[in-house]
Design a protein around this motif. Structure first.
Motif, mmCIF file in Angstrom:
data_model
loop_
_atom_site.group_PDB
_atom_site.id
_atom_site.type_symbol
_atom_site.label_atom_id
_atom_site.label_comp_id
_atom_site.label_asym_id
_atom_site.label_seq_id
_atom_site.Cartn_x
_atom_site.Cartn_y
_atom_site.Cartn_z
ATOM 1 N N GLU A 155 38.947 25.546 44.276
ATOM 2 C CA GLU A 155 38.106 26.525 43.595
ATOM 3 C C GLU A 155 37.215 27.285 44.589
ATOM 4 O O GLU A 155 37.034 28.502 44.467
ATOM 5 C CB GLU A 155 37.250 25.833 42.533
ATOM 6 N N GLU A 213 39.346 29.880 46.277
ATOM 7 C CA GLU A 213 39.532 31.066 45.429
ATOM 8 C C GLU A 213 38.294 31.958 45.459
ATOM 9 O O GLU A 213 38.410 33.186 45.550
ATOM 10 C CB GLU A 213 39.850 30.637 43.994
ATOM 11 N N LEU A 214 37.127 31.338 45.406
ATOM 12 C CA LEU A 214 35.878 32.117 45.484
ATOM 13 C C LEU A 214 35.740 32.792 46.840
ATOM 14 O O LEU A 214 35.286 33.939 46.929
ATOM 15 C CB LEU A 214 34.677 31.211 45.220
ATOM 16 N N TYR A 215 36.140 32.097 47.893
ATOM 17 C CA TYR A 215 36.078 32.667 49.237
ATOM 18 C C TYR A 215 37.013 33.876 49.367
ATOM 19 O O TYR A 215 36.635 34.908 49.916
ATOM 20 C CB TYR A 215 36.431 31.602 50.279
ATOM 21 N N VAL A 216 38.228 33.752 48.823
ATOM 22 C CA VAL A 216 39.187 34.861 48.884
ATOM 23 C C VAL A 216 38.648 36.066 48.113
ATOM 24 O O VAL A 216 38.731 37.203 48.595
ATOM 25 C CB VAL A 216 40.570 34.423 48.337
ATOM 26 N N LYS A 217 38.047 35.833 46.952
ATOM 27 C CA LYS A 217 37.459 36.937 46.180
ATOM 28 C C LYS A 217 36.321 37.598 46.963
ATOM 29 O O LYS A 217 36.160 38.820 46.918
ATOM 30 C CB LYS A 217 36.953 36.433 44.833
ATOM 31 N N THR A 218 35.544 36.803 47.685
ATOM 32 C CA THR A 218 34.457 37.359 48.500
ATOM 33 C C THR A 218 35.020 38.193 49.641
ATOM 34 O O THR A 218 34.489 39.257 49.971
ATOM 35 C CB THR A 218 33.565 36.228 49.055
ATOM 36 N N LEU A 251 37.745 39.833 49.634
ATOM 37 C CA LEU A 251 38.324 41.065 49.084
ATOM 38 C C LEU A 251 37.262 42.110 48.759
ATOM 39 O O LEU A 251 37.589 43.269 48.511
ATOM 40 C CB LEU A 251 39.142 40.751 47.826
ATOM 41 N N ASN A 252 36.008 41.706 48.788
ATOM 42 C CA ASN A 252 34.910 42.639 48.544
ATOM 43 C C ASN A 252 34.819 43.611 49.719
ATOM 44 O O ASN A 252 34.662 43.202 50.868
ATOM 45 C CB ASN A 252 33.602 41.855 48.396
ATOM 46 N N PHE A 304 28.418 34.208 44.863
ATOM 47 C CA PHE A 304 29.235 33.189 45.514
ATOM 48 C C PHE A 304 28.508 31.855 45.490
ATOM 49 O O PHE A 304 29.080 30.817 45.130
ATOM 50 C CB PHE A 304 29.546 33.611 46.963
ATOM 51 N N ARG A 325 28.388 30.297 41.966
ATOM 52 C CA ARG A 325 29.686 29.785 41.519
ATOM 53 C C ARG A 325 30.117 28.544 42.299
ATOM 54 O O ARG A 325 30.728 27.642 41.733
ATOM 55 C CB ARG A 325 30.738 30.887 41.614
#
Length: 178
Positions: free
Chosen positions: A141, A144-149, A151-152, A166, A169
């Motif tokens: 999890e 996934e949060l790191y990848v979303k960050t 992509l920012n 981040f 979450r």
């Protein structure tokens, strides 16, 4: 029980740290050998180790009556343990071709678990109990949060993560799985 998470860049620069104190009960594991030892023997060397490490708060009294070193009170000792485990993590990376490396090292009561991303980011978790499934789910999890960050478009790769979203979450995930 406390958990300490470190997200390290491929060059081992810390990008994010988290200290989480779990309220979940921990199973008490006592060995027959330690049951025969007097109480003073469990803390006899805590002062020596603390003096060598330069820690300010030597012992932490647990509800079971025992005395143990640290317990998350000495931040620099926790960082030293995480740094010392990096060699063991890299050895485990060479031997196993897995992302979740489970337990890679131990130091006193601390167990070090690691998760390596395809981009060679290292997620290092110091913990006291055994919870392999929860730790694996927590790492996935956080990844996934790191990848979303990443992509920012307003965040530069391999720089310190200061996003309050981040952080919130990751804390929620730690509360859920750890």
């Amino acid at each position: 029980m406390s958990h300490h998470l470190f997200l390290l860049s491929p060059s081992d620069t810390p990008l994010y740290t988290l200290t989480h104190y779990s309220t979940k009960p921990t199973p008490s594991v006592t060995s027959p050998l330690s049951a025969n030892l007097p109480n003073w023997s469990t803390s006899a060397f805590a002062g020596t180790l603390t003096a060598l490490s330069g820690a300010s708060s030597a012992t932490h009294h647990t509800t079971g009556g025992g005395v143990r070193m640290g317990g998350g009170q000495d931040r620099h000792v926790i960082q030293m343990i995480a740094n010392a485990s990096l060699d063991a993590i890299e050895d485990a990376m060479r031997k196993e071709n897995l992302m979740y490396l489970k337990t890679v090292d131990k130091f006193n009561e601390w167990t070090i678990s690691a998760f390596i991303t395809p981009g060679n980011m290292k997620f290092v978790l110091l913990h006291e109990g055994k919870n392999d499934d929860g730790i694996r789910q927590f790492f996935v999890e956080v990844w996934e949060l790191y990848v979303k960050t990443m992509l920012n478009p307003f965040h530069t790769a391999h720089t310190i993560i200061r996003s309050p979203v981040f952080d919130t979450r990751v804390r929620a995930s730690a509360k859920k799985y750890l």
